[in-house]
Every structure is written in C-alpha cells, then in structure tokens.
Design a protein around this motif. Structure first.
Motif, PDB file in Angstrom:
ATOM      1  N   VAL A  36       0.859  -1.025   0.033  1.00 56.23           N
ATOM      2  CA  VAL A  36      -0.149   0.355  -0.163  1.00 56.23           C
ATOM      3  C   VAL A  36       0.341   1.271   0.135  1.00 56.23           C
ATOM      4  O   VAL A  36       0.536   2.276  -0.315  1.00 56.23           O
ATOM      5  N   GLY A  37       2.138   1.196   0.092  1.00 57.14           N
ATOM      6  CA  GLY A  37       3.213   2.456  -0.496  1.00 57.14           C
ATOM      7  C   GLY A  37       3.452   3.275   1.064  1.00 57.14           C
ATOM      8  O   GLY A  37       3.947   3.816   1.163  1.00 57.14           O
ATOM      9  N   LEU A  38       3.478   2.377   1.839  1.00 57.05           N
ATOM     10  CA  LEU A  38       3.915   3.189   3.181  1.00 57.05           C
ATOM     11  C   LEU A  38       5.432   2.467   3.482  1.00 57.05           C
ATOM     12  O   LEU A  38       5.767   3.922   4.068  1.00 57.05           O
ATOM     13  N   ILE A  39       6.005   1.916   3.080  1.00 52.27           N
ATOM     14  CA  ILE A  39       7.494   1.231   3.581  1.00 52.27           C
ATOM     15  C   ILE A  39       7.790   0.671   2.298  1.00 52.27           C
ATOM     16  O   ILE A  39       7.124  -0.123   1.184  1.00 52.27           O
ATOM     17  N   LYS A  40       8.888   0.011   2.526  1.00 55.40           N
ATOM     18  CA  LYS A  40       9.282  -0.300   1.539  1.00 55.40           C
ATOM     19  C   LYS A  40      11.176  -1.482   1.938  1.00 55.40           C
ATOM     20  O   LYS A  40      11.441  -1.335   2.929  1.00 55.40           O
ATOM     21  N   VAL A  41      10.670  -2.034   1.801  1.00 58.60           N
ATOM     22  CA  VAL A  41      11.335  -4.083   2.453  1.00 58.60           C
ATOM     23  C   VAL A  41      12.631  -3.883   1.378  1.00 58.60           C
ATOM     24  O   VAL A  41      12.297  -4.436   0.607  1.00 58.60           O
ATOM     25  N   ARG A  42      13.155  -4.216   2.732  1.00 62.33           N
ATOM     26  CA  ARG A  42      14.610  -4.842   1.677  1.00 62.33           C
ATOM     27  C   ARG A  42      14.273  -6.171   0.402  1.00 62.33           C
ATOM     28  O   ARG A  42      13.715  -6.820   1.301  1.00 62.33           O
ATOM     29  N   ASP A  43      14.560  -6.790  -0.656  1.00 55.37           N
ATOM     30  CA  ASP A  43      14.368  -7.603  -1.762  1.00 55.37           C
ATOM     31  C   ASP A  43      14.669  -8.854  -1.624  1.00 55.37           C
ATOM     32  O   ASP A  43      13.750  -9.677  -1.061  1.00 55.37           O
ATOM     33  N   ASP A  44      15.824  -8.711  -0.226  1.00 53.83           N
ATOM     34  CA  ASP A  44      16.354  -9.796  -0.060  1.00 53.83           C
ATOM     35  C   ASP A  44      16.051 -11.007   1.140  1.00 53.83           C
ATOM     36  O   ASP A  44      16.400 -11.698   1.825  1.00 53.83           O
ATOM     37  N   ALA A  45      15.065  -9.753   1.632  1.00 57.17           N
ATOM     38  CA  ALA A  45      14.769  -9.963   3.332  1.00 57.17           C
ATOM     39  C   ALA A  45      13.593 -11.684   3.800  1.00 57.17           C
ATOM     40  O   ALA A  45      13.956 -12.018   4.057  1.00 57.17           O
ATOM     41  N   GLY A  46      13.151 -11.773   2.202  1.00 55.68           N
ATOM     42  CA  GLY A  46      12.489 -13.447   2.228  1.00 55.68           C
ATOM     43  C   GLY A  46      11.242 -13.251   4.012  1.00 55.68           C
ATOM     44  O   GLY A  46      10.533 -11.711   3.716  1.00 55.68           O
ATOM     45  N   LEU A  47      10.724 -14.280   3.684  1.00 54.42           N
ATOM     46  CA  LEU A  47       9.295 -14.548   4.898  1.00 54.42           C
ATOM     47  C   LEU A  47      10.145 -14.368   6.204  1.00 54.42           C
ATOM     48  O   LEU A  47       9.417 -14.525   7.358  1.00 54.42           O
ATOM     49  N   GLU A  48      11.586 -13.869   6.415  1.00 56.21           N
ATOM     50  CA  GLU A  48      11.948 -13.619   7.650  1.00 56.21           C
ATOM     51  C   GLU A  48      12.159 -12.187   7.928  1.00 56.21           C
ATOM     52  O   GLU A  48      12.536 -11.817   8.951  1.00 56.21           O
ATOM     53  N   ALA A  49      11.602 -11.508   7.030  1.00 56.78           N
ATOM     54  CA  ALA A  49      11.461  -9.734   7.202  1.00 56.78           C
ATOM     55  C   ALA A  49      11.311  -9.416   8.427  1.00 56.78           C
ATOM     56  O   ALA A  49      10.062  -9.794   9.609  1.00 56.78           O
ATOM     57  N   THR A  50      12.089  -7.861   9.495  1.00 53.66           N
ATOM     58  CA  THR A  50      11.627  -7.553  10.806  1.00 53.66           C
ATOM     59  C   THR A  50      11.894  -6.450   9.847  1.00 53.66           C
ATOM     60  O   THR A  50      11.417  -5.801   8.649  1.00 53.66           O
ATOM     61  N   ILE A  51      11.242  -5.531  10.688  1.00 59.50           N
ATOM     62  CA  ILE A  51      11.193  -3.934  11.122  1.00 59.50           C
ATOM     63  C   ILE A  51      12.843  -3.530  10.411  1.00 59.50           C
ATOM     64  O   ILE A  51      12.941  -2.163   9.983  1.00 59.50           O
ATOM     65  N   ARG A  52      13.586  -4.263  11.168  1.00 58.00           N
ATOM     66  CA  ARG A  52      15.333  -3.886  10.524  1.00 58.00           C
ATOM     67  C   ARG A  52      15.178  -3.618   9.595  1.00 58.00           C
ATOM     68  O   ARG A  52      16.579  -3.912   9.187  1.00 58.00           O
ATOM     69  N   ASP A  53      14.373  -4.426   8.503  1.00 57.73           N
ATOM     70  CA  ASP A  53      14.501  -4.813   6.981  1.00 57.73           C
ATOM     71  C   ASP A  53      13.762  -3.632   6.688  1.00 57.73           C
ATOM     72  O   ASP A  53      13.934  -3.979   5.396  1.00 57.73           O
ATOM     73  N   ILE A  54      13.402  -2.949   6.918  1.00 53.62           N
ATOM     74  CA  ILE A  54      12.860  -1.370   6.350  1.00 53.62           C
ATOM     75  C   ILE A  54      13.368  -0.587   5.592  1.00 53.62           C
ATOM     76  O   ILE A  54      14.642   0.142   6.877  1.00 53.62           O
ATOM     77  N   GLU A  55      13.657  -0.301   4.700  1.00 55.54           N
ATOM     78  CA  GLU A  55      14.181   0.258   3.737  1.00 55.54           C
ATOM     79  C   GLU A  55      13.959   2.127   3.481  1.00 55.54           C
ATOM     80  O   GLU A  55      15.199   3.280   3.608  1.00 55.54           O
ATOM     81  N   GLU A  56      12.734   1.982   3.343  1.00 53.90           N
ATOM     82  CA  GLU A  56      12.366   3.087   3.554  1.00 53.90           C
ATOM     83  C   GLU A  56      10.725   3.152   4.305  1.00 53.90           C
ATOM     84  O   GLU A  56      10.086   2.256   4.358  1.00 53.90           O
ATOM     85  N   ASN A  57      11.080   4.372   5.439  1.00 55.32           N
ATOM     86  CA  ASN A  57       9.553   4.533   5.935  1.00 55.32           C
ATOM     87  C   ASN A  57       9.854   6.010   5.239  1.00 55.32           C
ATOM     88  O   ASN A  57      10.135   6.786   7.032  1.00 55.32           O
ATOM     89  N   PRO A  58       8.613   6.828   4.039  1.00 52.73           N
ATOM     90  CA  PRO A  58       8.756   8.167   4.298  1.00 52.73           C
ATOM     91  C   PRO A  58       8.071   9.091   5.329  1.00 52.73           C
ATOM     92  O   PRO A  58       8.521  10.156   4.971  1.00 52.73           O
ATOM     93  N   LYS A  59       7.296   8.662   6.283  1.00 57.53           N
ATOM     94  CA  LYS A  59       6.674   8.979   7.328  1.00 57.53           C
ATOM     95  C   LYS A  59       6.914   8.972   8.409  1.00 57.53           C
ATOM     96  O   LYS A  59       6.768   8.972   9.466  1.00 57.53           O
ATOM     97  N   ASN A  60       8.206   7.564   8.577  1.00 57.11           N
ATOM     98  CA  ASN A  60       8.976   7.867   9.994  1.00 57.11           C
ATOM     99  C   ASN A  60       7.766   7.040  10.722  1.00 57.11           C
ATOM    100  O   ASN A  60       7.535   7.250  11.858  1.00 57.11           O
ATOM    101  N   LEU A  61       7.243   5.749   9.869  1.00 56.10           N
ATOM    102  CA  LEU A  61       6.084   5.580  10.784  1.00 56.10           C
ATOM    103  C   LEU A  61       7.130   4.394  12.033  1.00 56.10           C
ATOM    104  O   LEU A  61       8.400   3.963  11.968  1.00 56.10           O
ATOM    105  N   GLN A  62       6.750   4.535  13.437  1.00 54.38           N
ATOM    106  CA  GLN A  62       7.327   4.189  13.980  1.00 54.38           C
ATOM    107  C   GLN A  62       6.098   2.257  14.205  1.00 54.38           C
ATOM    108  O   GLN A  62       5.481   2.319  14.542  1.00 54.38           O
ATOM    109  N   PHE A  63       6.957   1.475  15.006  1.00 50.50           N
ATOM    110  CA  PHE A  63       6.079   0.163  14.165  1.00 50.50           C
ATOM    111  C   PHE A  63       6.286  -1.469  16.054  1.00 50.50           C
ATOM    112  O   PHE A  63       7.638  -0.513  16.324  1.00 50.50           O
TER     113      PHE A  63
END
Length: 267
Positions: A147-174
């Motif tokens: 939905v365009g809120l963040i961008k996750v590292r392409d290689d994170a796969g199904l083990e992605a966590t909030i540490r794999d967020i590489e773009e967060n335009p609104k500086n959302l807090q997780f």
C-alpha cells in the motif's frame, strides 16, 4: 442342579465385568486448535467424521507455540492453527518433526484502522502494530509495502522484520506484539496488521473492515494456506479421512457462508 446354578452365576459375573463381552471404543483422535475459525471448522466436521468412524476430541489453544509442542510430545494427534511457512520455521527453531497433512483455507491479513480511519490520515511518526512472530511479521510488512507505506529489503524474504525496512517516508513507528494481543491494542495505535483468526475473534473481517488486505487470489493465498499438521511420517487412516472431509464441498460451503471472505477455502 446346584452345579448348573453355580455355572450360570459364574458366567453372569464374567459378562458383568467392565470391558468383558463388548468391544471397547477407540480413543478419540485429539486435535489442537485455536478457537476461531479452526475450532469452529472442526466442530462443523465432527459429526461428519463420526459417521465415517472417526471420533475427534478438540483441544483449544490460544497461542501459536504450545499446539506444536503438544503435537511433538504426542499429547495431540494433530493440530489446526498455522500455515506451512510458520510450521517450517518452528521445526527449525525447536527441533520438531511436524508436517502438513492437508491445506484447508486462507485467512487474509488485514490492515485495520485504529486512531487513523484512513491511510491518507497517517501522519509523521504515527504508530503501526505488527505481529512479532516469524513469517507473519514479514507478511505484515509486505502488506504495508504493497500500500506504499514502506519499502522492505528485497532479500529479506519471509524472515523480514522491522529492521529490514529500508524506506519509511512517514517515519512510522512500529510496535511488535504477539499476534493474539494486537486486536486488543487497536485503540492504542494508528493502524494495525492483524492475523485473520484474531481479527475474526475481535469481530473484524479483513474483506470488509480493513483498509487493505491480502488478495485471496495472490501468491500469499497459496503460500499461507492454513494446514492440519501431524507428526512427520504419521499416515493413520484417521488422517486420510480428516483430509477427505476437510476438503469436501460441505466444508467449502460452510466457510464461504459463515466467514464472508475472512476465511477462504483453498481446495
């Protein structure tokens, strides 16, 4: 004459003893399940299974850990609450030997409104709750990416966590929470990604109440189908019958009518 009377009495006593003269009923097939929708589905098929000679006992769980441990320890014969990627990750991390016996349905993750009623209302630094367990957190982040809120590292796969967020335009807090807790915390965050079963328990439907949800025709639906798990190598007849019944047209109609898109059959 006295000998005949004694013989009759002796025979009567033998047949009166518990278990004598009649076949003992087989132990029930024990299945662990979370309440909604899994226990509801099992309650629906219970009489159908009984007609086919399989008696089941449903053991309720409210978390994602104990049902697998109980199955591995042979306290259960099967469980019904999870999808295959979660089970595979659990096996690796807990040295369990469990396998999928049958795929039944898909529960779309939904992004639900909390303090913010629309995605457009999200402000700089707003809070987003996501599940903290492996695979479901990744699913949540991929939905937020969609939905365009963040961008996750392409290689994170199904083990992605909030540490794999590489773009967060609104500086959302997780806020990472146990999946079962998120619906109860909805009023404390701006938006939240809630697992399908816990959303239903809270009276929410990903198909009608969410700001966004996983598509029933997407790759997610194929990947995250909910399964019945058994111990690896267990091929008892009860499991074959359970699979046959859970993938029947009766169950398909039940899922479609009762859950109105919040639970989608995958067979």
């Amino acid at each position: 004459m006295r000998r005949k009377i004694l013989l009759v009495l002796a025979l009567a006593m033998v047949f009166a003893l518990p278990g004598c003269g009649k076949k003992e009923s087989a132990a029930a097939f024990r299945i662990g399940a979370t309440p909604v929708p899994h226990e509801e589905i099992l309650n629906f098929v219970k009489p159908i299974l009984e007609e086919k000679g399989v008696a089941i006992e449903i053991v309720q769980f409210t978390d994602y850990v104990q049902p697998n441990l109980a199955l591995q320890n042979e306290e259960l014969d099967a469980n019904f609450f999870q999808h295959a990627p979660y089970l595979e990750d659990f096996n690796v991390k807990n040295n369990t030997q469990l396998s999928s016996a049958v795929e039944v349905h898909f529960e779309p993750l939904g992004l639900f409104p909390g303090k913010a009623s629309r995605l457009e209302d999200l402000q700089e630094g707003d809070t987003v709750a996501v599940p903290n367990d492996t695979t479901n957190e990744a699913r949540a982040l991929l939905l937020l990416e969609e939905v365009g809120l963040i961008k996750v590292r392409d290689d994170a796969g199904l083990e992605a966590t909030i540490r794999d967020i590489e773009e967060n335009p609104k500086n959302l807090q997780f806020v990472e929470l146990e999946a079962a807790q998120i619906a109860r915390s909805l009023q404390d965050v701006s938006v939240a990604v809630i697992n399908g079963n816990y959303a239903i328990e809270a009276g929410l439907n990903a198909a009608t109440d969410a700001l966004a949800s996983e598509d029933k025709d997407s790759l997610a639906a194929q990947t995250f189908a909910n399964i019945v798990a058994v111990r690896t190598g267990d091929q008892r007849e009860e499991i074959r019958i359970l699979k046959e019944v859970l993938q029947s047209e009766e169950v398909r109609a039940f899922l479609e009518e009762k859950y109105q898109g919040a639970v989608v059959p995958v067979f």
